[in-house]
Design a protein around this motif. Structure first.
Motif, short mmCIF file in Angstrom:
data_model
loop_
_atom_site.label_atom_id
_atom_site.label_comp_id
_atom_site.label_asym_id
_atom_site.label_seq_id
_atom_site.Cartn_x
_atom_site.Cartn_y
_atom_site.Cartn_z
N GLN A 189 4.83 -5.70 6.47
CA GLN A 189 4.13 -6.82 5.85
C GLN A 189 2.63 -6.75 6.14
N GLY A 190 2.29 -6.47 7.40
CA GLY A 190 0.88 -6.38 7.77
C GLY A 190 0.16 -5.26 7.04
N ILE A 191 0.83 -4.10 6.89
CA ILE A 191 0.22 -2.95 6.22
C ILE A 191 0.07 -3.21 4.73
N LEU A 192 1.05 -3.87 4.12
CA LEU A 192 0.94 -4.22 2.70
C LEU A 192 -0.25 -5.14 2.45
N VAL A 193 -0.38 -6.16 3.29
CA VAL A 193 -1.52 -7.08 3.15
C VAL A 193 -2.82 -6.33 3.34
N ASP A 194 -2.87 -5.47 4.37
CA ASP A 194 -4.07 -4.70 4.65
C ASP A 194 -4.42 -3.77 3.49
N THR A 195 -3.39 -3.16 2.88
CA THR A 195 -3.61 -2.23 1.77
C THR A 195 -4.21 -2.95 0.57
N PHE A 196 -3.65 -4.11 0.22
CA PHE A 196 -4.15 -4.83 -0.96
C PHE A 196 -5.50 -5.48 -0.69
#
Length: 353
Positions: free
Chosen positions: A194-201
């Motif tokens: 979840q953290g990486i997805l948010v960071d990616t977007f």
């Protein structure tokens, strides 16, 4: 002999195109010890402009397309982009000596789409009087964004798992990594993803791409797109490739020991991906009457590897990835093979449709 001549002519043609020519020029500058450099703020500005343009152009194409007819092949294109990246994560990533982040950057490029290869496919269909849907150009952002985001998330997730055994969420909602490498629980993994997805977007590259896409769909930026972004695009892309060429040379030594793995992937992947795209196109044909030309072009998109949106997105999101690997494999090998495979997909369509 004719086949060898065609392959040679295609390779020479690709070497003369700006994308690869400026990449090689940058490598030559670095090899000669040139002090030439582009300041980092200027580089970031170029990347943002490029990705805004790519996103906006895709959004305008989607806005002008028939939404209902577009949805089935568009969903198929998005699934193809994700499937290609996951397939690469089980093949190229696992080859001996290949760095995982370099491999994921490469498969992300192969999951995304080459606009020039798509244009070549359209030209060949026009020459053969094979009709295709007018909205076909609007399909590429679905495959493009799906593949690039998937590759970036997998690469960041891999890095996080190597460097941390647990994830804690701070009061501000950010993911904090800490501890020694080891196994993580299901909850830790979920929070990490979840953290990486948010960071990616939230990253500048994906944010610019998505912002441009939304502007193209929801607003009417055609005037500024035609007068500002379109004229600047090719020149800015050439500067970016020059920068990446210099970086590629500085890291070329890292690639020598495993170059055979990238060569094998670059030659075989476009054919396999194209056949997958052809299969998805056939499903859309059965469900919605998707045309013969549409099936062929979906296969061409799947076979192609990104030459426009991919390099700046990967460079900005995964700066640690070796550009010698992902640009060299996709543009140097993948593009010629994809273009040469177009007649194969045309022949298959003639037999099956």
């Amino acid at each position: 002999m004719d086949i060898l001549f065609t392959i040679g002519a295609t390779l020479i043609e690709q070497l003369q195109k700006p994308t690869l020519a400026f990449l090689i020029a940058g490598m030559m500058l670095a090899a000669l010890g040139s002090k030439f450099e582009i300041p980092e703020p200027v580089y970031k500005f170029i990347v943002i402009l490029l990705l805004l343009k790519v996103g906006m152009g895709a959004g305008i194409s989607i806005r002008d397309a028939d939404f209902v007819s577009l949805m089935v092949p568009a969903l198929g294109a998005g699934m193809l982009g994700i499937l290609i990246v996951f397939l690469g994560s089980k093949t190229l990533v696992r080859m001996r000596g290949v760095a995982e982040v370099d491999a994921l950057a490469t498969v992300g490029m192969f999951g995304a789409v080459s606009a020039s290869t798509l244009a070549a496919g359209m030209a060949m269909l026009n020459d053969s009087a094979i009709p295709y849907e007018g909205y076909i150009g609007a399909l590429y952002p679905f495959m493009d964004i799906a593949a690039l985001v998937t590759a970036i998330v997998l690469a960041k997730l891999s890095t996080a798992r190597r460097t941390a055994s647990n994830v804690t969420i701070t009061a501000g909602g950010a993911a904090a990594l800490g501890g020694q490498p080891g196994r993580t629980s299901g909850e830790d993994t979920r929070q990490m993803v979840q953290g990486i997805l948010v960071d990616t977007f939230r990253s500048p590259a994906i944010s610019a791409l998505v912002a441009g896409l939304c502007l193209g769909i929801l607003a009417k930026p055609d005037t500024v797109f035609d007068s500002f972004y379109e004229p600047l695009f090719r020149g800015l892309l050439s500067i970016l490739m020059l920068i990446m060429g210099m970086e590629a040379w500085s890291r070329f030594g890292e690639l020598r020991k495993v170059a055979h793995s990238y060569i094998l992937y670059g030659i075989t992947a476009p054919i396999i991906h194209g056949l997958l795209g052809f299969g998805v196109g056939m499903i859309a044909h059965q469900l919605t009457g998707f045309s013969e030309g549409g099936v062929i072009l979906l296969a061409v998109m799947a076979a192609s590897s990104s030459d426009i949106s991919g390099p700046p997105t990967i460079r900005a999101a995964l700066p640690e990835a070796n550009s010698s690997a992902y640009v060299g494999t996709s543009t140097g090998l993948g593009t010629p093979v994809a273009i040469l495979s177009i007649p194969l997909f045309m022949a298959l369509a003639e037999i099956m449709i």
